[in-house]
Design a protein around this motif. Structure first.
Motif, PDB file in Angstrom:
ATOM      1  N   VAL A   1       5.226  16.133   1.118  1.00  0.00           N
ATOM      2  CA  VAL A   1       4.285  14.756   1.644  1.00  0.00           C
ATOM      3  C   VAL A   1       4.921  13.731   1.101  1.00  0.00           C
ATOM      4  CG1 VAL A   1       2.205  13.617   1.016  1.00  0.00           C
ATOM      5  CG2 VAL A   1       2.170  16.168   1.374  1.00  0.00           C
TER       6      VAL A   1
ATOM      7  N   PHE B   1       6.237  22.597   7.624  1.00  0.00           N
ATOM      8  CA  PHE B   1       5.080  21.889   6.406  1.00  0.00           C
ATOM      9  C   PHE B   1       3.625  22.399   6.821  1.00  0.00           C
ATOM     10  CE2 PHE B   1       2.091  18.620   5.621  1.00  0.00           C
ATOM     11  CZ  PHE B   1       2.384  18.330   4.360  1.00  0.00           C
TER      12      PHE B   1
ATOM     13  N   ILE C   1       0.898  -0.993   0.054  1.00  0.00           N
ATOM     14  CA  ILE C   1      -0.072  -0.003   0.013  1.00  0.00           C
ATOM     15  C   ILE C   1       0.855   1.273  -0.280  1.00  0.00           C
ATOM     16  CG2 ILE C   1      -1.504   1.377   1.182  1.00  0.00           C
ATOM     17  CD1 ILE C   1      -2.904  -1.252   2.104  1.00  0.00           C
ATOM     18  N   MET C   2       1.990   1.168   0.797  1.00  0.00           N
ATOM     19  CA  MET C   2       2.839   2.403   0.966  1.00  0.00           C
ATOM     20  C   MET C   2       3.455   2.609  -0.440  1.00  0.00           C
ATOM     21  SD  MET C   2       2.224   4.288   3.508  1.00  0.00           S
ATOM     22  CE  MET C   2       3.225   5.275   3.973  1.00  0.00           C
TER      23      MET C   2
ATOM     24  N   TYR D   1       8.884   7.692   6.856  1.00  0.00           N
ATOM     25  CA  TYR D   1       8.070   6.716   7.422  1.00  0.00           C
ATOM     26  C   TYR D   1       8.447   5.336   6.954  1.00  0.00           C
ATOM     27  CZ  TYR D   1       4.220   3.730   8.778  1.00  0.00           C
ATOM     28  OH  TYR D   1       3.353   2.566   9.492  1.00  0.00           O
TER      29      TYR D   1
ATOM     30  N   ILE E   1      -5.294  14.748   9.171  1.00  0.00           N
ATOM     31  CA  ILE E   1      -4.709  15.121   7.719  1.00  0.00           C
ATOM     32  C   ILE E   1      -5.230  14.377   6.817  1.00  0.00           C
ATOM     33  CG2 ILE E   1      -2.249  15.087   6.896  1.00  0.00           C
ATOM     34  CD1 ILE E   1      -0.923  15.614   9.201  1.00  0.00           C
TER      35      ILE E   1
ATOM     36  N   TYR F   1      14.543  16.950   9.388  1.00  0.00           N
ATOM     37  CA  TYR F   1      13.284  16.440   9.721  1.00  0.00           C
ATOM     38  C   TYR F   1      12.651  17.573  10.470  1.00  0.00           C
ATOM     39  CZ  TYR F   1       9.603  13.660  11.721  1.00  0.00           C
ATOM     40  OH  TYR F   1       8.202  13.214  12.065  1.00  0.00           O
TER      41      TYR F   1
ATOM     42  N   VAL G   1       1.138   4.430  -2.402  1.00  0.00           N
ATOM     43  CA  VAL G   1       0.730   5.911  -1.868  1.00  0.00           C
ATOM     44  C   VAL G   1       2.037   6.671  -2.696  1.00  0.00           C
ATOM     45  CG1 VAL G   1       1.044   7.325  -0.007  1.00  0.00           C
ATOM     46  CG2 VAL G   1      -0.479   5.182   0.004  1.00  0.00           C
TER      47      VAL G   1
ATOM     48  N   LEU H   1      -7.244   4.519  -1.955  1.00  0.00           N
ATOM     49  CA  LEU H   1      -6.056   4.479  -0.997  1.00  0.00           C
ATOM     50  C   LEU H   1      -6.033   4.784   0.241  1.00  0.00           C
ATOM     51  CD1 LEU H   1      -2.873   5.337  -3.217  1.00  0.00           C
ATOM     52  CD2 LEU H   1      -3.667   3.221  -2.129  1.00  0.00           C
ATOM     53  N   PHE H   2      -7.004   6.254   0.550  1.00  0.00           N
ATOM     54  CA  PHE H   2      -7.136   6.880   1.795  1.00  0.00           C
ATOM     55  C   PHE H   2      -7.769   5.749   2.648  1.00  0.00           C
ATOM     56  CE2 PHE H   2      -6.185  10.929  -0.243  1.00  0.00           C
ATOM     57  CZ  PHE H   2      -5.093  11.260   0.841  1.00  0.00           C
TER      58      PHE H   2
ATOM     59  N   TRP I   1       4.362  21.192  -2.285  1.00  0.00           N
ATOM     60  CA  TRP I   1       3.805  20.646  -0.945  1.00  0.00           C
ATOM     61  C   TRP I   1       3.783  19.004  -0.929  1.00  0.00           C
ATOM     62  CZ3 TRP I   1      -1.070  18.012   0.010  1.00  0.00           C
ATOM     63  CH2 TRP I   1      -1.373  17.918   1.269  1.00  0.00           C
TER      64      TRP I   1
ATOM     65  N   CYS J   1      -7.681  15.550   3.526  1.00  0.00           N
ATOM     66  CA  CYS J   1      -7.284  15.297   2.131  1.00  0.00           C
ATOM     67  C   CYS J   1      -8.401  14.481   1.349  1.00  0.00           C
ATOM     68  CB  CYS J   1      -6.038  14.399   2.021  1.00  0.00           C
ATOM     69  SG  CYS J   1      -4.574  15.389   2.502  1.00  0.00           S
TER      70      CYS J   1
ATOM     71  N   GLN K   1      -0.177  17.474  14.327  1.00  0.00           N
ATOM     72  CA  GLN K   1       0.704  16.644  14.315  1.00  0.00           C
ATOM     73  C   GLN K   1       2.353  17.039  14.586  1.00  0.00           C
ATOM     74  OE1 GLN K   1       0.491  13.437  13.859  1.00  0.00           O
ATOM     75  NE2 GLN K   1       2.575  12.829  13.026  1.00  0.00           N
ATOM     76  N   PHE K   2       2.508  18.249  13.960  1.00  0.00           N
ATOM     77  CA  PHE K   2       3.881  18.805  14.063  1.00  0.00           C
ATOM     78  C   PHE K   2       4.105  19.957  15.061  1.00  0.00           C
ATOM     79  CE2 PHE K   2       2.916  17.243   9.408  1.00  0.00           C
ATOM     80  CZ  PHE K   2       4.098  16.256   9.424  1.00  0.00           C
TER      81      PHE K   2
ATOM     82  N   PHE L   1       7.777  12.937   3.962  1.00  0.00           N
ATOM     83  CA  PHE L   1       7.287  12.127   4.996  1.00  0.00           C
ATOM     84  C   PHE L   1       6.879  10.528   4.880  1.00  0.00           C
ATOM     85  CE2 PHE L   1       5.606  16.527   6.368  1.00  0.00           C
ATOM     86  CZ  PHE L   1       6.686  16.877   7.498  1.00  0.00           C
TER      87      PHE L   1
HETATM   88  C1  HEM Z   1      -1.729  13.301  -0.757  1.00  0.00           C
HETATM   89  C2  HEM Z   1      -2.269  12.867   0.495  1.00  0.00           C
HETATM   90  C3  HEM Z   1      -1.477  12.721   1.820  1.00  0.00           C
HETATM   91  C4  HEM Z   1      -1.138  13.340   2.546  1.00  0.00           C
HETATM   92  C5  HEM Z   1      -1.081  14.896   2.452  1.00  0.00           C
HETATM   93  C6  HEM Z   1      -0.456  12.864   3.727  1.00  0.00           C
HETATM   94  C7  HEM Z   1       0.216  13.284   4.610  1.00  0.00           C
HETATM   95  C8  HEM Z   1       0.951  12.548   5.644  1.00  0.00           C
HETATM   96  C9  HEM Z   1       1.629  13.270   6.651  1.00  0.00           C
HETATM   97  C10 HEM Z   1       1.754  14.865   6.728  1.00  0.00           C
HETATM   98  C11 HEM Z   1       1.878  12.375   7.458  1.00  0.00           C
HETATM   99  C12 HEM Z   1       2.851  12.385   8.767  1.00  0.00           C
HETATM  100  C13 HEM Z   1       4.442  12.008   8.403  1.00  0.00           C
HETATM  101  C14 HEM Z   1       5.119  11.925   9.936  1.00  0.00           C
HETATM  102  O1  HEM Z   1       4.434  12.154  10.939  1.00  0.00           O
HETATM  103  O2  HEM Z   1       6.013  11.831   9.992  1.00  0.00           O
HETATM  104  C15 HEM Z   1       1.706  11.225   6.763  1.00  0.00           C
HETATM  105  C16 HEM Z   1       1.869   9.952   7.398  1.00  0.00           C
HETATM  106  C17 HEM Z   1       1.413   8.767   7.013  1.00  0.00           C
HETATM  107  N1  HEM Z   1       0.418   8.499   5.683  1.00  0.00           N
HETATM  108 FE1  HEM Z   1      -0.056  10.058   4.614  1.00  0.00          FE
HETATM  109  N2  HEM Z   1      -0.733  11.600   3.283  1.00  0.00           N
HETATM  110  C18 HEM Z   1      -1.531  11.316   2.031  1.00  0.00           C
HETATM  111  C19 HEM Z   1      -1.941  10.062   1.550  1.00  0.00           C
HETATM  112  C20 HEM Z   1      -1.700   8.860   2.351  1.00  0.00           C
HETATM  113  C21 HEM Z   1      -2.487   7.665   1.699  1.00  0.00           C
HETATM  114  C22 HEM Z   1      -3.321   7.574   0.519  1.00  0.00           C
HETATM  115  C23 HEM Z   1      -2.158   6.896   2.859  1.00  0.00           C
HETATM  116  C24 HEM Z   1      -2.965   5.619   2.667  1.00  0.00           C
HETATM  117  C25 HEM Z   1      -2.278   4.338   2.652  1.00  0.00           C
HETATM  118  C26 HEM Z   1      -1.146   7.381   3.644  1.00  0.00           C
HETATM  119  C27 HEM Z   1      -0.729   6.741   4.904  1.00  0.00           C
HETATM  120  C28 HEM Z   1      -0.059   7.274   5.609  1.00  0.00           C
HETATM  121  C29 HEM Z   1       0.684   6.534   6.805  1.00  0.00           C
HETATM  122  C30 HEM Z   1       0.591   5.029   6.886  1.00  0.00           C
HETATM  123  C31 HEM Z   1       1.494   7.385   7.486  1.00  0.00           C
HETATM  124  C32 HEM Z   1       2.506   7.155   8.431  1.00  0.00           C
HETATM  125  C33 HEM Z   1       1.892   7.103  10.046  1.00  0.00           C
HETATM  126  C34 HEM Z   1       2.774   7.207  11.011  1.00  0.00           C
HETATM  127  O3  HEM Z   1       3.494   7.915  11.357  1.00  0.00           O
HETATM  128  O4  HEM Z   1       2.851   6.123  11.726  1.00  0.00           O
HETATM  129  N3  HEM Z   1      -0.980   8.653   3.538  1.00  0.00           N
HETATM  130  N4  HEM Z   1       0.815  11.144   5.731  1.00  0.00           N
END
Ligand code: HEM
Lengths: 347, 264
Positions: free
Chosen positions: B215, B176, A8-9, B222, A73, B169, A12, A53-54, B211, A77, A331-332, B218
């Motif tokens: 994203v 951000f 999945i990741m 991760y 977040i 970071y 993404v 995906l979301f 932006w 989106c 978050q930040f 991050f």
């Molecule tokens: C364009 C859309 C997206 C945005 C703006 C976004 C934004 C973010 C941000 C800002 C973080 C935090 C990173 C951190 O704290 O280091 C994050 C973490 C994450 N995102 Fe997204 N994301 C998007 C799409 C997705 C999608 C579609 C998925 C679905 C699988 C996803 C899964 C995750 C996961 C698993 C994390 C890690 C969480 C953790 O820190 O444990 N993201 N995302």
């Protein structure tokens, strides 16, 4: 990370990268083509995939559900995505097909002063796109101008037959002696017009905003005779036989528009239900549509042009915006600030 | 390229000189002196900003001259904040960034005051631009941390400061939310002014690209953590590249006209 999570990741990352690349391409194409690109069939598939995906993310990653910042977040989106799909042209067609609600996604309206209008038109006003369930009346239209930073006074430039040059502030009563002649400013016009009334020529000033700035001067010769002349800013001076003077006039020059206003009223079933003055940045919202000050009749100021957009999906998008902003701040920033304060207290 | 023989020009040149001397003092080991001159430079920059605001009668964010002038004053408070609270190094380089940011204001862009056209008269004008400019300066710092990491992985752990990877970071985490807020305020304003929250114009698309790069950062971080730390750092630098293009797009190419063209 498990295999499924990892897959999945990866998707993404690819999805984010693809969107970035397409946006760059769109920037090169320009706004119009970019809009077509992002609304094309393959891109519609892309938007659906992203939404899925979301959802997959929420199911697969507990952290996305449990951590308030991450939850906001990603939900934000998703809401933006859903709201904008709902508000798109295709979204409007789907809503019409399945729910029978007919709305025009966007278009333009041209309304003359005093008239009412209910049809939404294409940008070139050649095609009717839709009809509002009410009509809009333009009660009045106004333009406001900036006061120039340093107001330069209007000026009259004079060149004599002998080639001598003089300058005079063009204010009624100002005088200058040119050799034997005397020149006096009689009157200034911001918008000089000649009208025929009772078979007589009447000269008027139809200000306030001059399309035809002019000045009237009177020239007195030593023998006591005097004659008057009009000097127009936009119709450069030619010399008169009688006095041989070459005159040119500069008023303040064109002023810069500060803002323009349309006084609108909503007419429903023959009754006025709402009235509002709109200007750039201050639209009118009524009956599921926003009405914006778009353009106007720049010559005569007789009509206004409004752009009309349906508000379908808009509030979903706005909700998404604020969730996204609050989510990133949470978050930040706030999480860390809270932790910092807690650590300090524990010390 | 032209020298500005005005009071405002003088203040800008004073700031540039102060930042430059502060930098020289710091790298030659005279840290205290450097700090004092840095502060003086900031005061001159703030005076220039206030003077300009008074002069044009609106917050000076309208054209490229004013944008660079404003970024020149954010450098100082941000570098103090980052060092004291976020424990991110790079103060000396910040002084140099100050010089680089003020250079276009001092020598490249014209300073003729302009009146605000109707579309810019909104209360959203100030927060939208302010938030963006601050986030841009922060992302410059992030990219510098990332660059240092690529050059020297060991990083600095002296004086209680964090290493370069963690520094990158932290800076991105700091910037951000502001970048996000800038994007959203811009979109909201677009809705009010033009009737559409998204017009697909080049400036919007480039700001979306910037932006998205963060994203991406991050999610990559991760997924892989420190395993591909060089990739993380490269993304931080790529993000800055996208920001520079966003900011200068209108000036870089007049071939692709868009709604934001007045920003030139
Ligand atoms: C364009 C859309 C997206 C945005 C703006 C976004 C934004 C973010 C941000 C800002 C973080 C935090 C990173 C951190 O704290 O280091 C994050 C973490 C994450 N995102 Fe997204 N994301 C998007 C799409 C997705 C999608 C579609 C998925 C679905 C699988 C996803 C899964 C995750 C996961 C698993 C994390 C890690 C969480 C953790 O820190 O444990 N993201 N995302």
């Amino acid at each position: 990370m498990e295999k499924l999570s990892r897959s999945i990741m990866w998707i993404v990352l690819l999805a984010i990268g693809l969107l970035a690349v397409l946006s760059m391409a769109g920037a090169f194409y320009g706004a119009e083509k970019a809009k077509l690109l992002f609304n094309s069939i393959p891109l519609v598939f892309y938007w659906y995939l992203l939404s899925v995906l979301f959802l997959a993310g929420f199911i697969e990653f507990t952290r996305l559900r449990r951590k308030p910042g991450l939850f906001m977040i990603h939900t934000g989106c998703l809401l933006i995505l859903c709201g904008s799909m709902w508000g798109s042209e295709a979204g409007h067609r789907i809503v019409k097909r399945f729910f029978g609600i007919q709305k025009t996604p966007n278009g333009y309206m041209l309304i003359s002063k005093g008239d009412s209008e209910k049809y939404i038109m294409a940008e070139d006003f050649g095609r009717r796109l839709g009809e509002l369930p009410f009509s809009i009346k333009l009660k009045d239209f106004r333009i406001e101008y900036y006061q120039a930073y340093e107001k330069t006074p209007p000026q009259l430039d004079i060149k004599t037959q002998e080639g001598q040059q003089f300058q005079l502030i063009a204010k009624p009563g100002e005088e200058i002696t040119l050799g034997r002649d005397k020149l006096r400013v009689v009157r200034t016009f911001t918008n000089f017009r000649i009208r025929i009334e009772d078979n007589k020529k009447v000269i008027t000033d139809e200000g306030p905003q001059g399309e035809n700035p002019a000045v009237e001067v009177s020239i007195e010769t030593p023998d006591g005779n005097s004659h008057s002349r009009f000097v127009f800013e936009h119709f450069a001076g030619f010399s008169h036989k009688e006095d041989g003077l070459q005159l040119s006039y500069t008023s303040q020059g064109p002023q810069m528009i500060r803002d323009y206003f349309s006084d609108l009223a909503i007419i429903e079933n023959g009754k006025e239900v709402l009235s509002k003055t709109i200007e750039v940045n201050h639209p009118l919202h009524y009956g599921g549509y926003h009405f914006y000050q778009h353009s106007y009749d720049s010559e005569m100021q007789k009509y206004t042009i409004l752009s009309v957009t349906s508000d379908s999906g808009l509030y979903t998008v706005y909700a998404g915006y604020w969730m996204l902003v609050v989510g990133t701040l949470w978050q930040f920033w706030f999480r860390h600030i809270a932790k910092y304060i807690k650590d300090k207290k524990n010390k | 390229m032209a020298i500005k023989y005005t009071f405002l020009g003088l203040l800008i040149y004073l700031t540039i000189a102060a930042y430059l001397f502060a930098f020289l003092a710091t790298i030659t080991g005279k840290k205290k002196t450097g700090q004092v001159i840095y502060l003086m430079g900031f005061i001159a920059a703030a005076a220039a900003f206030a003077y300009r605001w008074h002069d044009v009668r609106h917050v000076p964010f309208q054209n490229m001259f004013e944008v660079f002038l404003s970024m020149g004053i954010f450098v100082y408070p941000l570098s103090i904040f980052c060092r004291r609270l976020l424990r991110v190094s790079g103060e000396a380089v910040d002084m140099l960034i100050g010089v680089i940011l003020l250079f276009p204001a001092g020598f490249v862009f014209h300073a003729e005051p302009q009146m605000l056209p109707p579309a810019l008269q909104s209360w959203l004008f100030m927060p939208h631009v302010a938030v963006y400019l601050i986030s841009y300066v922060i992302m410059v710092k992030a990219a510098i941390q990332a660059f240092c990491y690529l050059k020297d992985k060991t990083g600095n752990t002296k004086e209680n400061l964090v290493g370069y990877e963690e520094g990158t970071y932290r800076m991105i985490c700091f910037g951000f939310p502001l970048l996000t807020l800038g994007l959203i305020l811009g979109s909201w304003w677009g809705k009010l002014a033009w009737g559409d929250y998204w017009g697909w114009d080049p400036k919007e698309l480039w700001s979306l690209v910037s932006w998205l790069v963060y994203v991406g950062y991050f999610h990559v971080r991760y997924m892989f953590g420190q395993k591909h730390a060089r990739l993380n750092s490269s993304l931080a630098i790529l993000g800055l590249a996208a920001i520079v293009i966003t900011l200068l797009w209108v000036n870089l190419s007049r071939i692709f006209p868009g709604l934001h063209s007045y920003a030139g």
